[in-house]
Motif scaffolding. Structure first.
Motif, PDB file in Angstrom:
ATOM      1  N   ALA A   7       0.856  -1.198   0.000  1.00  0.00           N
ATOM      2  CA  ALA A   7       0.000   0.000   0.000  1.00  0.00           C
ATOM      3  C   ALA A   7       0.884   1.236   0.000  1.00  0.00           C
ATOM      4  CB  ALA A   7      -0.901   0.018   1.224  1.00  0.00           C
ATOM      5  N   VAL A   8       0.358   2.318  -0.533  1.00  0.00           N
ATOM      6  CA  VAL A   8       1.049   3.599  -0.484  1.00  0.00           C
ATOM      7  C   VAL A   8       0.084   4.670  -0.006  1.00  0.00           C
ATOM      8  CG1 VAL A   8       2.729   3.065  -2.286  1.00  0.00           C
ATOM      9  CG2 VAL A   8       0.584   4.126  -2.915  1.00  0.00           C
ATOM     10  N   ARG A   9       0.623   5.647   0.688  1.00  0.00           N
ATOM     11  CA  ARG A   9      -0.170   6.814   1.096  1.00  0.00           C
ATOM     12  C   ARG A   9       0.349   8.007   0.317  1.00  0.00           C
ATOM     13  NH1 ARG A   9      -0.602   8.001   7.197  1.00  0.00           N
ATOM     14  NH2 ARG A   9      -2.086   6.315   7.005  1.00  0.00           N
ATOM     15  N   LEU A  10      -0.561   8.724  -0.305  1.00  0.00           N
ATOM     16  CA  LEU A  10      -0.196   9.892  -1.103  1.00  0.00           C
ATOM     17  C   LEU A  10      -0.441  11.168  -0.316  1.00  0.00           C
ATOM     18  CD1 LEU A  10      -1.848   8.843  -4.484  1.00  0.00           C
ATOM     19  CD2 LEU A  10       0.512   8.490  -3.763  1.00  0.00           C
ATOM     20  N   SER A  11       0.321  12.210  -0.644  1.00  0.00           N
ATOM     21  CA  SER A  11       0.092  13.510  -0.024  1.00  0.00           C
ATOM     22  C   SER A  11      -1.267  14.037  -0.485  1.00  0.00           C
ATOM     23  CB  SER A  11       1.209  14.487  -0.396  1.00  0.00           C
ATOM     24  OG  SER A  11       1.279  14.651  -1.800  1.00  0.00           O
ATOM     25  N   PRO A  12      -1.891  14.910   0.306  1.00  0.00           N
ATOM     26  CA  PRO A  12      -3.220  15.429  -0.054  1.00  0.00           C
ATOM     27  C   PRO A  12      -3.239  16.022  -1.460  1.00  0.00           C
ATOM     28  CG  PRO A  12      -2.653  16.081   2.180  1.00  0.00           C
ATOM     29  CD  PRO A  12      -1.419  15.455   1.580  1.00  0.00           C
ATOM     30  N   THR A  15      -1.877  12.306  -6.906  1.00  0.00           N
ATOM     31  CA  THR A  15      -2.404  11.125  -7.580  1.00  0.00           C
ATOM     32  C   THR A  15      -1.323  10.307  -8.274  1.00  0.00           C
ATOM     33  OG1 THR A  15      -2.838  12.394  -9.590  1.00  0.00           O
ATOM     34  CG2 THR A  15      -4.654  12.192  -8.009  1.00  0.00           C
ATOM     35  N   THR A  16      -0.075  10.769  -8.276  1.00  0.00           N
ATOM     36  CA  THR A  16       0.985  10.062  -8.989  1.00  0.00           C
ATOM     37  C   THR A  16       2.111   9.660  -8.038  1.00  0.00           C
ATOM     38  OG1 THR A  16       2.119  12.122  -9.530  1.00  0.00           O
ATOM     39  CG2 THR A  16       0.485  11.336 -11.116  1.00  0.00           C
ATOM     40  N   HIS A  17       3.067   8.910  -8.566  1.00  0.00           N
ATOM     41  CA  HIS A  17       4.145   8.396  -7.727  1.00  0.00           C
ATOM     42  C   HIS A  17       4.962   9.497  -7.046  1.00  0.00           C
ATOM     43  CE1 HIS A  17       6.341   9.092 -11.497  1.00  0.00           C
ATOM     44  NE2 HIS A  17       7.415   9.195 -10.739  1.00  0.00           N
ATOM     45  N   GLN A  18       4.994  10.690  -7.591  1.00  0.00           N
ATOM     46  CA  GLN A  18       5.729  11.788  -6.961  1.00  0.00           C
ATOM     47  C   GLN A  18       5.115  12.195  -5.622  1.00  0.00           C
ATOM     48  OE1 GLN A  18       4.672  11.863 -10.159  1.00  0.00           O
ATOM     49  NE2 GLN A  18       6.261  12.645 -11.499  1.00  0.00           N
ATOM     50  N   HIS A  19       3.884  11.794  -5.370  1.00  0.00           N
ATOM     51  CA  HIS A  19       3.172  12.196  -4.160  1.00  0.00           C
ATOM     52  C   HIS A  19       3.185  11.136  -3.052  1.00  0.00           C
ATOM     53  CE1 HIS A  19       1.425  14.670  -7.430  1.00  0.00           C
ATOM     54  NE2 HIS A  19       1.596  15.612  -6.528  1.00  0.00           N
ATOM     55  N   ILE A  20       3.912  10.044  -3.256  1.00  0.00           N
ATOM     56  CA  ILE A  20       3.982   8.997  -2.229  1.00  0.00           C
ATOM     57  C   ILE A  20       4.702   9.552  -1.003  1.00  0.00           C
ATOM     58  CG2 ILE A  20       4.934   6.747  -1.623  1.00  0.00           C
ATOM     59  CD1 ILE A  20       4.632   5.994  -4.605  1.00  0.00           C
ATOM     60  N   VAL A  21       4.083   9.406   0.174  1.00  0.00           N
ATOM     61  CA  VAL A  21       4.714   9.847   1.415  1.00  0.00           C
ATOM     62  C   VAL A  21       4.984   8.684   2.368  1.00  0.00           C
ATOM     63  CG1 VAL A  21       3.889  12.224   1.322  1.00  0.00           C
ATOM     64  CG2 VAL A  21       2.489  10.502   2.435  1.00  0.00           C
ATOM     65  N   ARG A  22       4.191   7.608   2.300  1.00  0.00           N
ATOM     66  CA  ARG A  22       4.385   6.438   3.161  1.00  0.00           C
ATOM     67  C   ARG A  22       4.171   5.175   2.335  1.00  0.00           C
ATOM     68  NH1 ARG A  22       6.407   7.332   7.970  1.00  0.00           N
ATOM     69  NH2 ARG A  22       5.866   5.246   8.605  1.00  0.00           N
ATOM     70  N   VAL A  23       4.838   4.119   2.761  1.00  0.00           N
ATOM     71  CA  VAL A  23       4.752   2.844   2.059  1.00  0.00           C
ATOM     72  C   VAL A  23       4.533   1.738   3.085  1.00  0.00           C
ATOM     73  CG1 VAL A  23       6.047   1.194   0.666  1.00  0.00           C
ATOM     74  CG2 VAL A  23       6.297   3.621   0.234  1.00  0.00           C
ATOM     75  N   ARG A  24       3.589   0.864   2.815  1.00  0.00           N
ATOM     76  CA  ARG A  24       3.446  -0.355   3.606  1.00  0.00           C
ATOM     77  C   ARG A  24       4.091  -1.463   2.806  1.00  0.00           C
ATOM     78  NH1 ARG A  24      -1.963  -0.824   7.174  1.00  0.00           N
ATOM     79  NH2 ARG A  24      -1.480   1.032   8.379  1.00  0.00           N
ATOM     80  N   ARG A  25       4.819  -2.325   3.507  1.00  0.00           N
ATOM     81  CA  ARG A  25       5.577  -3.359   2.823  1.00  0.00           C
ATOM     82  C   ARG A  25       5.495  -4.680   3.574  1.00  0.00           C
ATOM     83  NH1 ARG A  25       9.012  -4.473   6.579  1.00  0.00           N
ATOM     84  NH2 ARG A  25       9.823  -2.773   7.808  1.00  0.00           N
ATOM     85  N   ARG A  26       5.826  -5.741   2.836  1.00  0.00           N
ATOM     86  CA  ARG A  26       5.809  -7.086   3.397  1.00  0.00           C
ATOM     87  C   ARG A  26       7.010  -7.848   2.856  1.00  0.00           C
ATOM     88  NH1 ARG A  26       4.162 -11.921   1.404  1.00  0.00           N
ATOM     89  NH2 ARG A  26       3.557 -13.463   2.934  1.00  0.00           N
ATOM     90  N   ASN A  27       7.667  -8.582   3.728  1.00  0.00           N
ATOM     91  CA  ASN A  27       8.753  -9.461   3.318  1.00  0.00           C
ATOM     92  C   ASN A  27       8.115 -10.818   3.022  1.00  0.00           C
ATOM     93  OD1 ASN A  27      10.776 -11.488   3.387  1.00  0.00           O
ATOM     94  ND2 ASN A  27      12.133 -10.111   4.484  1.00  0.00           N
ATOM     95  N   PRO A  28       8.130 -11.278   1.763  1.00  0.00           N
ATOM     96  CA  PRO A  28       7.456 -12.530   1.426  1.00  0.00           C
ATOM     97  C   PRO A  28       8.115 -13.768   2.031  1.00  0.00           C
ATOM     98  CG  PRO A  28       8.629 -11.692  -0.475  1.00  0.00           C
ATOM     99  CD  PRO A  28       8.737 -10.648   0.602  1.00  0.00           C
TER     100      PRO A  28
END
Length: 50
Positions: A7-12, A15-28
């Motif tokens: 998951a990614v959280r975008l700044s208010p 709508t594009t990748h330049q606005h990503i502020v947080r990332v949720r990640r998982r180690n498979p």
């Protein structure tokens, strides 16, 4: 080691990748999960390339 971005959280208003502020990640491999700032993920990627 690879991670999956789940998951990614975008700044208010963003709508594009330049606005990503947080990332949720998982180690498979281990199943561990985490929540990181974009800068932390970028630093992790850059450190892996060295």
């Amino acid at each position: 080691m690879a991670i999956q971005i789940t998951a990614v959280r975008l700044s208010p208003g963003g709508t594009t990748h330049q606005h990503i502020v947080r990332v949720r990640r998982r180690n498979p491999v281990t199943g561990s999960t985490g929540d990181n700032a974009r800068a932390e993920i970028v630093r992790w990627i850059e450190d892996r390339e060295r």
